[in-house]
Write a protein that holds these residues in place. Structure first.
Motif, PDB file in Angstrom:
ATOM      1  N   GLY A   9       0.821  -1.204   0.000  1.00  0.00           N
ATOM      2  CA  GLY A   9       0.000   0.000   0.000  1.00  0.00           C
ATOM      3  C   GLY A   9       0.854   1.252   0.000  1.00  0.00           C
ATOM      4  N   TRP A  10       0.592   2.121  -0.959  1.00  0.00           N
ATOM      5  CA  TRP A  10       1.401   3.338  -1.047  1.00  0.00           C
ATOM      6  C   TRP A  10       1.086   4.293   0.096  1.00  0.00           C
ATOM      7  CZ3 TRP A  10       5.398   3.309  -4.101  1.00  0.00           C
ATOM      8  CH2 TRP A  10       5.388   2.422  -5.178  1.00  0.00           C
ATOM      9  N   THR A  31     -10.084   1.986 -11.645  1.00  0.00           N
ATOM     10  CA  THR A  31     -10.266   2.144 -13.079  1.00  0.00           C
ATOM     11  C   THR A  31      -9.016   2.734 -13.675  1.00  0.00           C
ATOM     12  OG1 THR A  31     -11.211   4.348 -12.773  1.00  0.00           O
ATOM     13  CG2 THR A  31     -12.741   2.495 -12.859  1.00  0.00           C
ATOM     14  N   ARG A  32      -8.873   2.551 -14.946  1.00  0.00           N
ATOM     15  CA  ARG A  32      -7.684   3.032 -15.627  1.00  0.00           C
ATOM     16  C   ARG A  32      -7.742   4.543 -15.767  1.00  0.00           C
ATOM     17  NH1 ARG A  32      -5.681   0.999 -21.503  1.00  0.00           N
ATOM     18  NH2 ARG A  32      -3.904   2.378 -21.685  1.00  0.00           N
ATOM     19  N   ASP A 245      -1.455  12.552  -3.150  1.00  0.00           N
ATOM     20  CA  ASP A 245      -0.486  11.798  -2.365  1.00  0.00           C
ATOM     21  C   ASP A 245      -1.208  11.089  -1.211  1.00  0.00           C
ATOM     22  OD1 ASP A 245       1.626  11.128  -0.439  1.00  0.00           O
ATOM     23  OD2 ASP A 245       2.916  12.392  -1.675  1.00  0.00           O
ATOM     24  N   SER A 246      -1.072   9.781  -1.133  1.00  0.00           N
ATOM     25  CA  SER A 246      -1.786   9.011  -0.112  1.00  0.00           C
ATOM     26  C   SER A 246      -1.162   9.166   1.270  1.00  0.00           C
ATOM     27  CB  SER A 246      -1.805   7.528  -0.489  1.00  0.00           C
ATOM     28  OG  SER A 246      -0.487   7.001  -0.494  1.00  0.00           O
ATOM     29  N   LYS A 276      -1.168   9.367 -11.524  1.00  0.00           N
ATOM     30  CA  LYS A 276      -1.737   8.028 -11.475  1.00  0.00           C
ATOM     31  C   LYS A 276      -2.680   7.914 -10.272  1.00  0.00           C
ATOM     32  CE  LYS A 276       1.746   5.620 -14.197  1.00  0.00           C
ATOM     33  NZ  LYS A 276       2.666   4.481 -14.291  1.00  0.00           N
ATOM     34  N   ASN A 277      -2.567   6.821  -9.529  1.00  0.00           N
ATOM     35  CA  ASN A 277      -3.460   6.655  -8.384  1.00  0.00           C
ATOM     36  C   ASN A 277      -2.842   7.144  -7.083  1.00  0.00           C
ATOM     37  OD1 ASN A 277      -1.545   4.596  -8.342  1.00  0.00           O
ATOM     38  ND2 ASN A 277      -2.896   3.185  -7.248  1.00  0.00           N
ATOM     39  N   ASP A 278      -1.571   7.642  -7.151  1.00  0.00           N
ATOM     40  CA  ASP A 278      -0.906   8.092  -5.935  1.00  0.00           C
ATOM     41  C   ASP A 278       0.346   8.879  -6.308  1.00  0.00           C
ATOM     42  OD1 ASP A 278       0.255   8.474  -3.469  1.00  0.00           O
ATOM     43  OD2 ASP A 278       0.080   6.379  -2.828  1.00  0.00           O
TER      44      ASP A 278
END
Length: 412
Positions: A9-10, A31-32, A245-246, A276-278
């Protein structure tokens, strides 16, 4: 059979940020989102290449050395151009994953190293005390963030001093940077130890900080530490943080920066938006280079560091599309059972820097991001198979060829 690998997990404590691409076989959802990123395709180097320039082998002349620091030595990775130099230098500092720091692998920020070597730099990546195969134990100092940063900075100072004496290093042109915990470490180094290294011209902080969920008020502790560093740092610094940022959520990045600059510290904040996702994974991704390098290049020029492209450096290149099947034809992927087909469907939802590998015995794996997802996917698949694993799809193309050896590895 599928590989049961778990996604790191980031959002975990002080993610390292320079991990290799991760292999997966379990659905992670989502999702992409790559369409808006405009990430470079495999093999595409952002800068125009002058074929007259000397070429550096794709290994980047990587060596692992031991740097003395007090009663221990620090396992340190060095990347460099060909030749005797002297070359300008960046000392780059890693983040921290949860758990025993000795279990954290040797840091190899290949995408960042490739870009700096291309511009003629030596890239020095020390594993600090207690990390990987460096000696000693990690000194956390409990919830005292300021002390933690200073403790980590001792090792940075040792690396700068030792490498400055190497004949291939230009000790008058040095920059110190880092990501996550290493970004904060770079700033802490600038607050105290940098005075003994006049050749250090600036600091680069990628998503820096120290997250301590077990400490009450850890956000205030962190902000106060940066405020204290800001009272002492005299070097210019560049801060790069992203909107999604996570690890540093909400207004925390802005609060750290405000505390740091409150007393006149010279710094520039670059909010690069969503990545992206993070955003915390920016430095670990080859796709991230085109996001951070233009701003870093400007900063380097401002502090008198060189920025010209001096070398050709090859990158991992995907095999050519084979036309075997359309990318979304799940049933066309050979050898997979239902679990493998579910894995391939999950692969189709990942960002476009991705690879899917399969073997004749039905083992499979996919990888996304990092520096070379092709190699990661093949290696992870191979751990589960006595038969050779080969690439089936890379990015947005099927590269599979029946009984063809040239899909087994990526070219460079």
């Amino acid at each position: 059979m599928g590989i049961r690998a778990f996604l790191v997990g980031w959002s975990l404590l002080c993610a390292a940020g320079t991990l290799q691409s991760l292999a997966h076989a379990e659905p992670i959802g989502g999702t992409r989102q790559s369409e808006g990123l405009q990430a470079p395709a495999f093999g595409q180097i952002p800068n125009a290449i002058d074929i007259a320039l000397p070429a550096v082998d794709n290994g980047l002349n990587e060596t692992v050395i031991r740097i003395p620091e007090g009663d221990v030595t620090l396992q340190t990775t060095v990347f460099k151009p060909d030749g005797a130099g002297p070359f300008p230098m960046i000392v780059f500092n890693h983040g921290k994953l949860p758990g025993d720091a000795h279990n954290q692998p040797r840091n190899r920020p290949l995408a960042l190293a490739r870009e700096f070597v291309r511009h003629g730099y030596v890239v020095v990546v020390p594993n600090r005390r207690g990390f990987a195969e460096s000696g000693g134990e990690y000194a956390g100092h409990g919830c005292d963030v300021e002390a933690n940063g200073y403790e980590q900075a001792h090792d940075v100072a040792a690396a700068v001093a030792y490498m400055s004496e190497q004949p291939y290093v230009d000790k008058t042109h040095i920059v110190v940077g880092g990501t996550s915990h290493g970004g904060m470490t770079a700033i802490a180094y600038g607050a105290r130890d940098a005075v003994s290294a006049p050749g250090v011209r600036g600091l680069i902080n990628f998503s820096g900080g120290l997250r301590q969920d077990e400490c009450a008020g850890w956000q205030k502790n962190l902000t106060a530490a940066f405020g204290s560093y800001g009272e002492k740092v005299r070097l210019p610094s560049l801060w790069l943080y992203g909107a999604n940022d996570s690890v540093w959520q909400g207004e925390l990045a802005g609060q750290m920066y405000a505390a740091f600059t409150e007393h006149g510290a010279k710094a520039q904040m670059f909010d690069f938006g969503a990545y992206k996702n993070d955003a915390h994974r920016l430095v670990g991704d080859r796709d991230g280079v085109q996001v951070w390098w233009p701003r870093v290049k400007t900063f380097l020029a401002q502090i008198g560091m060189p920025t010209s492209v001096l070398y050709q450096v090859s990158e991992p290149r995907a095999p050519k599309a084979s036309g075997y099947a359309s990318l979304d034809a799940v049933t066309a992927v050979p050898y997979l059972d239902e679990g493998g087909r579910a894995g391939y469907r999950n692969f189709l939802h990942q960002y476009s820097s991705r690879a899917f590998a399969v073997s004749d015995s039905g083992a499979w794996s996919w990888a996304e991001g990092g520096d070379d997802p092709m190699s990661v996917a093949i290696a992870s698949c191979q751990k589960q198979s006595s038969d050779p694993c080969r690439l089936y799809a890379v990015d947005d193309a099927v590269v599979w060829r029946d009984s063809s050896a040239d899909t087994q590895t990526a070219s460079r």
